[in-house]
Design a protein around this motif. Structure first.
Motif, PDB file in Angstrom:
ATOM      1  N   SER A 133       1.075  -1.488   0.097  1.00  0.00           N
ATOM      2  CA  SER A 133       0.061   0.077   0.210  1.00  0.00           C
ATOM      3  C   SER A 133       0.797   1.105   0.122  1.00  0.00           C
ATOM      4  N   HIS A 136       2.035   1.782  -3.766  1.00  0.00           N
ATOM      5  CA  HIS A 136       1.283   2.668  -4.305  1.00  0.00           C
ATOM      6  C   HIS A 136       0.662   3.844  -3.641  1.00  0.00           C
ATOM      7  N   ALA A 137       1.080   3.967  -2.754  1.00  0.00           N
ATOM      8  CA  ALA A 137       1.035   5.254  -2.699  1.00  0.00           C
ATOM      9  C   ALA A 137       1.789   6.224  -2.673  1.00  0.00           C
ATOM     10  N   ARG A 255      -4.870   6.014   0.688  1.00  0.00           N
ATOM     11  CA  ARG A 255      -3.924   4.761   0.319  1.00  0.00           C
ATOM     12  C   ARG A 255      -3.143   4.942   1.715  1.00  0.00           C
ATOM     13  N   GLY A 258      -5.523   3.801   4.073  1.00  0.00           N
ATOM     14  CA  GLY A 258      -6.468   2.838   4.027  1.00  0.00           C
ATOM     15  C   GLY A 258      -6.364   1.433   5.129  1.00  0.00           C
ATOM     16  N   ASP A 259      -4.839   0.967   5.111  1.00  0.00           N
ATOM     17  CA  ASP A 259      -5.016  -0.610   6.231  1.00  0.00           C
ATOM     18  C   ASP A 259      -5.712  -0.528   7.409  1.00  0.00           C
ATOM     19  N   ASN A 307      -9.350   3.283  -1.755  1.00  0.00           N
ATOM     20  CA  ASN A 307      -9.052   1.608  -1.452  1.00  0.00           C
ATOM     21  C   ASN A 307     -10.501   0.593  -2.538  1.00  0.00           C
ATOM     22  N   PRO A 310      -7.695  -2.075  -3.706  1.00  0.00           N
ATOM     23  CA  PRO A 310      -7.018  -2.839  -2.674  1.00  0.00           C
ATOM     24  C   PRO A 310      -7.604  -3.405  -2.350  1.00  0.00           C
ATOM     25  N   ARG A 314      -7.407  -8.347  -2.704  1.00  0.00           N
ATOM     26  CA  ARG A 314      -7.626  -8.621  -1.942  1.00  0.00           C
ATOM     27  C   ARG A 314      -8.236 -10.051  -1.679  1.00  0.00           C
ATOM     28  N   PRO A 384      -0.601  -8.358   1.974  1.00  0.00           N
ATOM     29  CA  PRO A 384      -1.184  -7.010   0.915  1.00  0.00           C
ATOM     30  C   PRO A 384      -1.375  -7.864  -0.264  1.00  0.00           C
ATOM     31  N   ASP A 387      -1.617  -3.911  -6.415  1.00  0.00           N
ATOM     32  CA  ASP A 387      -2.632  -2.799  -6.957  1.00  0.00           C
ATOM     33  C   ASP A 387      -2.431  -1.669  -7.867  1.00  0.00           C
TER      34      ASP A 387
END
Length: 388
Positions: A133, A136-137, A255, A258-259, A307, A310, A314, A384, A387
């Motif tokens: 993540s 990709h951020a 992002r 996002g997690d 998100n 992603p 997932r 993870p 994406d």
């Protein structure tokens, strides 16, 4: 060099940043290209299709090339190619030459995209902790900074060629810094490098459609967002790129957080509320003819879409109908098809019914995301996934 060392982490982040800058630096040039070549929306759509075809053609071969030669030479050659082509895209006065240049530019972007994702998977696997993540951020950071820089320079009356030359210089510097820090292995296993496509099956069909719609929206905003602003009379050509810049910055914020958001709310809620936010953003952009509200619409679209993809990746890894590698491959191929071919479809629809109507259709397609959110399982996976 061990992929668990910080040097390889930084090199991977720079690769994602380079890809974001290269892709977004092109966006503010679109109104200039249309005026310089004196083409209608349909012809402009065909030009954008050349970019998409080049990207897809390169993507199906990049995986095997990375497995044979390693990711490093593919990342460096793709990055230098886009740096060299950006000024050419800002200068070319021939439709045919522009078509060829966009094809090669798309191929370079496509190979860079696939290679950096494979490299990121290797780095993350060796590090033993979630990092995808964050990588990709950095693409989103590059997207926002590239569009903002070119737009700011154009607003200061810089010629388009000079504006993108600055981006090319920054890309070259980033690649020089990253080059000695990339992994130097050509023997690691790479998932999804087959040139043949794995067709979506079972739940992957719905996930792939939603991913394609999400990527289509992002691609349309990149290639048509600036032109929409000018045609609606919301901004001048020089400031039209701020919409995509704000979209990219909002996606970056989404992002980076996002997690934690997904861990708290679950995948299904993130899909539902994210898709709903995108639809509301389109309504704000297309209904209220004010620059500030249009910018708010771009921000909503970015936050909502951040998100969705992603989570879809997932979910593809969680299902049991298809092998994980085949599922991710099918989802990625379909998603990129939406991202690369969608803008050309927007051009054709725009020629028949107008660009505003084409964007309303994008909003309608994006409504599929919250509608099909119940098909997504609630519990997020901790592993993870790549994406983009």
């Amino acid at each position: 060099m061990s992929s668990s060392k910080p040097e390889s982490h930084h090199a991977t982040r720079l690769a994602f940043w380079v890809a974001g800058v290269a892709a977004s630096a092109w966006a503010p040039l679109v109104p200039y290209v249309k005026q310089r070549l004196q083409v209608d929306d349909r012809s402009l759509g065909l030009l954008l299709l050349c970019l998409g075809i080049g990207s897809v053609a390169a993507m199906v071969r990049t995986g095997p090339l990375c497995a044979r030669f390693g990711c490093k030479p593919i990342i460096l050659s793709g990055g230098m190619c886009v740096a060299l082509l950006l000024p050419w895209l800002a200068w070319s006065h021939s439709w045919a030459v522009m078509a060829v240049a966009l094809f090669v530019f798309g191929a370079a972007l496509g190979s860079l995209d696939v290679a950096m994702n494979i490299h990121a998977v290797e780095v993350e696997r060796s590090a033993g902790r979630p990092m995808m993540s964050g990588f990709h951020a950095l693409f989103s950071v590059g997207g926002g900074s590239g569009a903002a820089l070119v737009t700011a320079l154009l607003s200061c009356a810089w010629p388009p060629v000079a504006a993108v030359l600055v981006c090319s210089l920054l890309i070259g510097i980033a690649l020089l810094i990253a080059a000695p820090r990339f992994l130097n292995t050509a023997t690691a296993e790479h998932e999804g490098t087959s040139a043949s496509m794995a067709w979506p099956q079972g739940p992957i069909v719905i996930l792939s459609v939603l991913a394609a719609v999400s990527f289509l929206v992002e691609g349309a905003l990149l290639d048509w967002g600036a032109l929409l602003m000018t045609e609606m009379g919301l901004s001048t050509r020089e400031s039209a790129g701020w919409g995509y810049a704000l979209f990219s910055l909002a996606m970056t914020v989404g992002r980076f957080s996002g997690d934690s958001v997904t861990a708290r709310l679950g995948d299904r809620a993130v899909i539902f509320w994210g898709g709903l936010a995108v639809v509301c953003g389109f309504i704000c952009l297309l209904t209220f003819h004010r620059f500030g509200l249009a910018m708010a619409g771009f921000v909503l679209i970015g936050l909502g879409a951040a998100n969705v993809v992603p989570v879809l990746f997932r979910q593809a890894g969680q299902q049991s109908i298809m092998p994980t590698a085949a599922a991710i491959s099918a989802l990625t191929t379909t998603a990129y098809a939406g991202y690369l071919l969608g803008p050309a479809l927007v051009g054709w629809i725009s020629e028949v019914a107008g660009l505003t109507t084409a964007f309303w259709l994008l909003a309608a397609l994006m409504a599929l995301v919250p509608i099909f959110a119940p098909a997504v399982s609630q519990t997020p996976c901790t592993a993870p996934q790549a994406d983009h």
